[in-house]
Scaffold this motif. Structure first.
Motif, PDB file in Angstrom:
ATOM      1  N   VAL A  82      -4.220  -9.670  15.959  1.00 28.86           N
ATOM      2  CA  VAL A  82      -4.956  -9.027  14.868  1.00 28.86           C
ATOM      3  C   VAL A  82      -6.291  -8.550  15.415  1.00 28.86           C
ATOM      4  N   ALA A  83      -6.580  -7.280  15.263  1.00 35.30           N
ATOM      5  CA  ALA A  83      -7.860  -6.700  15.682  1.00 35.30           C
ATOM      6  C   ALA A  83      -8.513  -6.024  14.488  1.00 35.30           C
ATOM      7  N   HIS A  84      -9.819  -5.756  14.623  1.00 35.08           N
ATOM      8  CA  HIS A  84     -10.574  -5.126  13.533  1.00 35.08           C
ATOM      9  C   HIS A  84     -11.318  -3.901  14.062  1.00 35.08           C
ATOM     10  N   PRO A  85     -10.693  -2.740  14.008  1.00 38.83           N
ATOM     11  CA  PRO A  85     -11.396  -1.507  14.400  1.00 38.83           C
ATOM     12  C   PRO A  85     -12.330  -1.022  13.306  1.00 38.83           C
ATOM     13  N   VAL A  86     -13.159  -0.042  13.664  1.00 39.34           N
ATOM     14  CA  VAL A  86     -14.125   0.514  12.720  1.00 39.34           C
ATOM     15  C   VAL A  86     -13.394   1.329  11.661  1.00 39.34           C
ATOM     16  N   ASP A  87     -13.811   1.145  10.419  1.00 39.10           N
ATOM     17  CA  ASP A  87     -13.276   1.932   9.310  1.00 39.10           C
ATOM     18  C   ASP A  87     -14.220   3.102   9.068  1.00 39.10           C
ATOM     19  N   PHE A  88     -13.831   4.300   9.528  1.00 39.66           N
ATOM     20  CA  PHE A  88     -14.684   5.478   9.400  1.00 39.66           C
ATOM     21  C   PHE A  88     -14.561   6.151   8.036  1.00 39.66           C
ATOM     22  N   SER A  89     -13.767   5.579   7.140  1.00 39.85           N
ATOM     23  CA  SER A  89     -13.685   6.141   5.788  1.00 39.85           C
ATOM     24  C   SER A  89     -14.908   5.796   4.948  1.00 39.85           C
ATOM     25  N   GLN A  90     -15.759   4.889   5.462  1.00 38.38           N
ATOM     26  CA  GLN A  90     -17.008   4.538   4.774  1.00 38.38           C
ATOM     27  C   GLN A  90     -18.178   4.875   5.690  1.00 38.38           C
ATOM     28  N   PRO A  91     -18.576   6.149   5.753  1.00 38.44           N
ATOM     29  CA  PRO A  91     -19.593   6.569   6.729  1.00 38.44           C
ATOM     30  C   PRO A  91     -20.983   6.025   6.453  1.00 38.44           C
ATOM     31  N   GLU A  92     -21.269   5.630   5.201  1.00 37.41           N
ATOM     32  CA  GLU A  92     -22.615   5.177   4.855  1.00 37.41           C
ATOM     33  C   GLU A  92     -22.886   3.737   5.262  1.00 37.41           C
ATOM     34  N   LYS A  93     -21.839   2.970   5.543  1.00 34.99           N
ATOM     35  CA  LYS A  93     -22.019   1.547   5.811  1.00 34.99           C
ATOM     36  C   LYS A  93     -20.975   1.092   6.814  1.00 34.99           C
ATOM     37  N   PHE A  94     -21.383   0.174   7.693  1.00 34.85           N
ATOM     38  CA  PHE A  94     -20.437  -0.346   8.687  1.00 34.85           C
ATOM     39  C   PHE A  94     -19.377  -1.197   8.006  1.00 34.85           C
ATOM     40  N   ALA A  95     -18.118  -0.871   8.280  1.00 35.43           N
ATOM     41  CA  ALA A  95     -16.999  -1.637   7.735  1.00 35.43           C
ATOM     42  C   ALA A  95     -15.853  -1.578   8.736  1.00 35.43           C
ATOM     43  N   THR A  96     -14.965  -2.527   8.627  1.00 35.46           N
ATOM     44  CA  THR A  96     -13.816  -2.566   9.518  1.00 35.46           C
ATOM     45  C   THR A  96     -12.531  -2.611   8.708  1.00 35.46           C
ATOM     46  N   THR A  97     -11.464  -2.252   9.359  1.00 32.65           N
ATOM     47  CA  THR A  97     -10.142  -2.382   8.771  1.00 32.65           C
ATOM     48  C   THR A  97      -9.291  -3.211   9.723  1.00 32.65           C
ATOM     49  N   GLU A  98      -8.058  -3.418   9.392  1.00 34.02           N
ATOM     50  CA  GLU A  98      -7.216  -4.324  10.184  1.00 34.02           C
ATOM     51  C   GLU A  98      -6.151  -3.547  10.945  1.00 34.02           C
ATOM     52  N   LEU A  99      -5.941  -3.956  12.188  1.00 33.20           N
ATOM     53  CA  LEU A  99      -4.902  -3.391  13.043  1.00 33.20           C
ATOM     54  C   LEU A  99      -4.118  -4.553  13.647  1.00 33.20           C
ATOM     55  N   ASN A 100      -2.814  -4.579  13.385  1.00 33.56           N
ATOM     56  CA  ASN A 100      -1.960  -5.660  13.872  1.00 33.56           C
ATOM     57  C   ASN A 100      -1.058  -5.156  14.995  1.00 33.56           C
ATOM     58  N   PHE A 101      -0.824  -6.026  15.978  1.00 38.99           N
ATOM     59  CA  PHE A 101       0.035  -5.708  17.120  1.00 38.99           C
ATOM     60  C   PHE A 101       1.155  -6.749  17.233  1.00 38.99           C
ATOM     61  N   PHE A 102       2.345  -6.266  17.550  1.00 43.11           N
ATOM     62  CA  PHE A 102       3.413  -7.104  18.075  1.00 43.11           C
ATOM     63  C   PHE A 102       3.699  -6.565  19.469  1.00 43.11           C
ATOM     64  N   ILE A 103       3.416  -7.367  20.500  1.00 45.55           N
ATOM     65  CA  ILE A 103       3.518  -6.891  21.877  1.00 45.55           C
ATOM     66  C   ILE A 103       4.579  -7.708  22.601  1.00 45.55           C
ATOM     67  N   GLY A 104       5.694  -7.050  22.943  1.00 45.18           N
ATOM     68  CA  GLY A 104       6.741  -7.676  23.733  1.00 45.18           C
ATOM     69  C   GLY A 104       6.806  -7.052  25.114  1.00 45.18           C
ATOM     70  N   LYS A 105       7.765  -7.461  25.896  1.00 42.87           N
ATOM     71  CA  LYS A 105       7.904  -6.918  27.245  1.00 42.87           C
ATOM     72  C   LYS A 105       8.303  -5.448  27.232  1.00 42.87           C
ATOM     73  N   GLU A 106       9.118  -5.054  26.253  1.00 43.88           N
ATOM     74  CA  GLU A 106       9.631  -3.684  26.221  1.00 43.88           C
ATOM     75  C   GLU A 106       9.364  -2.980  24.896  1.00 43.88           C
ATOM     76  N   PHE A 107       8.538  -3.544  24.092  1.00 41.80           N
ATOM     77  CA  PHE A 107       8.207  -2.903  22.815  1.00 41.80           C
ATOM     78  C   PHE A 107       6.801  -3.270  22.404  1.00 41.80           C
ATOM     79  N   ILE A 108       6.189  -2.406  21.619  1.00 42.13           N
ATOM     80  CA  ILE A 108       4.919  -2.690  20.957  1.00 42.13           C
ATOM     81  C   ILE A 108       4.981  -2.074  19.570  1.00 42.13           C
ATOM     82  N   VAL A 109       4.616  -2.855  18.577  1.00 43.95           N
ATOM     83  CA  VAL A 109       4.590  -2.395  17.185  1.00 43.95           C
ATOM     84  C   VAL A 109       3.163  -2.518  16.680  1.00 43.95           C
ATOM     85  N   THR A 110       2.627  -1.445  16.124  1.00 44.37           N
ATOM     86  CA  THR A 110       1.292  -1.459  15.523  1.00 44.37           C
ATOM     87  C   THR A 110       1.432  -1.246  14.029  1.00 44.37           C
ATOM     88  N   PHE A 111       0.590  -1.940  13.277  1.00 46.43           N
ATOM     89  CA  PHE A 111       0.660  -1.926  11.815  1.00 46.43           C
ATOM     90  C   PHE A 111      -0.745  -1.789  11.268  1.00 46.43           C
TER      91      PHE A 111
END
Length: 322
Positions: A82-111
């Motif tokens: 689970v990571a928290h990148p910057v949410d640029f939909s709120q330009p007036e104030k710093f906010a983050t949203t959520e980015l989830n990863f499933f990382i395997g040997k031959e696949f990666i899923v982002t949500f």
């Protein structure tokens, strides 16, 4: 919405296949698959996370439910991150949203539930690049995380400008109520440190090679990513220190200006004191007051009042009250 990209020997060989084709790609051990779930519906979540990849129910539950802090969990065959990148939909104030990863040997899923610049940057690189892009899922994960960390730069720049503006306002001669600005900047800096610190710990675990999903060749890249997060955290800490100094200066300035006001009021009281005392004394309604019948009584009272008033003015100026 479901996006997917298929790589062979690091090169893009296909994208945006249907679910049946994705199951065939999963069965091919020579291909690397990236599936991105961008604001997916419940049906798409179930079809991909349960149908195509059969992830652990707890991992799916953690992915779907909002998580306040970054984390990483090892499920032996894959990592859930689970990571928290910057949410640029709120330009007036710093906010983050959520980015989830499933990382395997031959696949990666982002949500993710909202559009992300880091994901779009890597997608553009995949579709427009001609050479090898990702020979492994750990390389794709690094590309996304690296773009995510780079997107913190505009936030730190904006906070730097805000802190410098507060410092300039504190040092200016004008008296402005800075309490809302100080509290707003403090909350943004605290939020930045709150998000960066656990993300640094997550990347540190990846950089130490604790999971078999991360190849040894990628460890230096994740260490570099960790160093970038350390720099951001140190920058946020320096902003917090500057803000604390500005707050102390603001309190000192407010106290000084309040004292100046009290000095002025004290001076006015001291200057008018002789007139008040003499006027009050001779304003009493007694019948036998010899001074009231003196030929020069009024002149003497006025002279005494002016002399003592002048002495009070001299005394206040000597003490730099006026």
């Amino acid at each position: 919405m479901i996006h997917n990209y298929i790589f062979s020997d690091g090169k893009l060989v296909g994208h945006d296949l249907d679910l049946d084709a994705l199951r065939l790609v999963r069965a091919d051990k020579g291909l690397v698959l990236w599936v991105d779930l961008d604001q997916p519906t419940d049906a798409e979540i179930k079809a991909v996370l349960e149908g195509v990849f059969s992830f652990h129910p707890l991992a799916i539950e953690d992915c779907v439910a909002p998580s306040s802090l970054p984390k990483v969990e090892d499920y032996e065959d894959y990592l859930f991150l689970v990571a928290h990148p910057v949410d640029f939909s709120q330009p007036e104030k710093f906010a983050t949203t959520e980015l989830n990863f499933f990382i395997g040997k031959e696949f990666i899923v982002t949500f993710h539930r909202s559009a992300l610049r880091s994901i779009m940057t890597v997608m553009d690189r995949c579709t427009k690049g001609t050479g090898p892009i990702a020979r492994g899922t750990d390389r794709l994960a690094h590309l996304i995380l690296d773009a995510m960390v780079d997107n913190y730069a505009p936030i730190t720049d904006r906070l730097r400008v805000k802190v410098e503006e507060i410092e300039e306002t504190v040092l200016s001669p004008d008296m402005i109520d800075l309490t809302p600005l100080l509290l707003d900047a403090r909350s943004e800096i605290a939020r930045l440190r709150e998000v960066i610190r656990p993300q640094r710990e997550v990347i540190t675990r990846l950089a130490h090679g604790e999971s078999k999903v991360i190849r040894n060749v990628m460890l230096p890249y994740f260490r570099d990513l960790r160093d970038n997060l350390v720099r951001i955290e140190e920058t946020a800490a320096s902003f917090a220190d500057q803000l604390l100094i500005s707050f102390d200066l603001y309190l000192s300035k407010s106290g000084y200006q309040a004292n100046e006001g009290i000095k002025v009021l004290t001076s006015l009281t001291a200057i008018t004191l002789p007139a008040i005392i003499i006027g009050s004394w001779y304003g009493m309604n007694f019948e036998n007051m010899p001074e009231l019948h003196m030929p020069y009584g009024y002149a003497c009272a006025a002279a005494i009042t002016l002399i003592f008033t002048g002495l009070m003015i001299w005394w206040c100026r000597r003490r730099h009250w006026i």
